[in-house]
Design a protein around this motif. Structure first.
Motif, mmCIF file in Angstrom:
data_model
loop_
_atom_site.group_PDB
_atom_site.id
_atom_site.type_symbol
_atom_site.label_atom_id
_atom_site.label_comp_id
_atom_site.label_asym_id
_atom_site.label_seq_id
_atom_site.Cartn_x
_atom_site.Cartn_y
_atom_site.Cartn_z
ATOM 1 N N ASP A 49 0.838 -1.189 0.000
ATOM 2 C CA ASP A 49 0.000 0.000 0.000
ATOM 3 C C ASP A 49 0.879 1.247 0.000
ATOM 4 O O ASP A 49 1.905 1.269 0.678
ATOM 5 C CB ASP A 49 -0.886 -0.032 1.252
ATOM 6 N N PRO A 50 0.516 2.291 -0.744
ATOM 7 C CA PRO A 50 1.326 3.510 -0.730
ATOM 8 C C PRO A 50 1.468 4.108 0.666
ATOM 9 O O PRO A 50 2.522 4.633 1.020
ATOM 10 C CB PRO A 50 0.592 4.475 -1.658
ATOM 11 N N ALA A 51 0.429 4.013 1.495
ATOM 12 C CA ALA A 51 0.507 4.553 2.856
ATOM 13 C C ALA A 51 1.463 3.739 3.719
ATOM 14 O O ALA A 51 2.040 4.258 4.663
ATOM 15 C CB ALA A 51 -0.877 4.571 3.493
ATOM 16 N N GLY A 52 1.651 2.473 3.381
ATOM 17 C CA GLY A 52 2.569 1.633 4.137
ATOM 18 C C GLY A 52 4.022 1.917 3.839
ATOM 19 O O GLY A 52 4.877 1.852 4.720
ATOM 20 N N ILE A 53 4.329 2.245 2.586
ATOM 21 C CA ILE A 53 5.717 2.490 2.199
ATOM 22 C C ILE A 53 6.079 3.978 2.289
ATOM 23 O O ILE A 53 7.246 4.338 2.295
ATOM 24 C CB ILE A 53 6.008 1.917 0.792
ATOM 25 N N ALA A 54 5.093 4.859 2.404
ATOM 26 C CA ALA A 54 5.354 6.307 2.461
ATOM 27 C C ALA A 54 6.295 6.720 3.592
ATOM 28 O O ALA A 54 7.128 7.605 3.391
ATOM 29 C CB ALA A 54 4.046 7.081 2.543
ATOM 30 N N PRO A 55 6.232 6.121 4.801
ATOM 31 C CA PRO A 55 7.181 6.511 5.854
ATOM 32 C C PRO A 55 8.641 6.200 5.516
ATOM 33 O O PRO A 55 9.545 6.704 6.159
ATOM 34 C CB PRO A 55 6.724 5.703 7.076
ATOM 35 N N CYS A 56 8.870 5.366 4.503
ATOM 36 C CA CYS A 56 10.238 5.021 4.092
ATOM 37 C C CYS A 56 10.855 6.087 3.186
ATOM 38 O O CYS A 56 12.023 5.986 2.815
ATOM 39 C CB CYS A 56 10.239 3.680 3.367
ATOM 40 N N ARG A 57 10.078 7.092 2.824
ATOM 41 C CA ARG A 57 10.580 8.154 1.954
ATOM 42 C C ARG A 57 11.738 8.875 2.644
ATOM 43 O O ARG A 57 11.674 9.193 3.819
ATOM 44 C CB ARG A 57 9.461 9.150 1.638
ATOM 45 N N THR A 113 11.653 -3.154 3.962
ATOM 46 C CA THR A 113 11.914 -2.760 5.335
ATOM 47 C C THR A 113 12.706 -1.464 5.324
ATOM 48 O O THR A 113 13.617 -1.286 4.508
ATOM 49 C CB THR A 113 12.638 -3.866 6.139
ATOM 50 N N CYS A 114 12.343 -0.531 6.205
ATOM 51 C CA CYS A 114 13.002 0.786 6.284
ATOM 52 C C CYS A 114 14.041 0.808 7.381
ATOM 53 O O CYS A 114 13.903 0.114 8.396
ATOM 54 C CB CYS A 114 11.982 1.876 6.590
ATOM 55 N N TYR A 115 15.046 1.669 7.221
ATOM 56 C CA TYR A 115 16.066 1.888 8.269
ATOM 57 C C TYR A 115 16.171 3.357 8.577
ATOM 58 O O TYR A 115 16.063 4.202 7.777
ATOM 59 C CB TYR A 115 17.423 1.364 7.808
#
Length: 115
Positions: A49-57, A113-115
């Motif tokens: 979902d775009p909302a799920g990956i958006a915090p990784c920006r 996964t984001c870091y």
């Protein structure tokens, strides 16, 4: 929406593209290599979902792509996402020695996964 109207082009567009060929002016870029470790893949998503990956920006993100027939590119890699749209993401992909601009459809992403 406005891409179909050629008369909306910026008069300084040509000079900006000479300064940074291929990238819009002011595009944030990663300052160094990504983390040295490769994270473990914990799950596979049915849909990203775009909302799920958006915090990784604007963060280092490790992406696993879905295995597609005939695909020759890398299946997993570090990325630095600069754009998240309703159906796609774009940013820089780490090749092991440098960052390259890339983009993909959200349907192509297995998990991240984001870091």
């Amino acid at each position: 929406m406005y891409n179909n109207f050629p008369y909306f082009k910026c008069p300084y567009q040509q000079s900006m593209m000479r300064q940074m060929p291929g990238l819009p002016f002011g595009t944030p870029q990663p300052s160094g290599p990504p983390p040295g470790k490769t994270p473990k893949k914990l799950y596979s998503a049915l849909k990203v979902d775009p909302a799920g990956i958006a915090p990784c920006r604007l963060q280092f993100t490790y992406i696993w792509l879905k295995d597609k027939k005939g695909s020759t590119g890398p299946k997993e890699f570090w990325t630095y996402i600069i754009y998240v749209g309703p159906t796609s993401v774009a940013g820089f992909r780490w090749t092991g020695s440098r960052w390259l601009f890339w983009g993909t459809d959200l349907n192509n992403i297995d998990t991240f996964t984001c870091y």
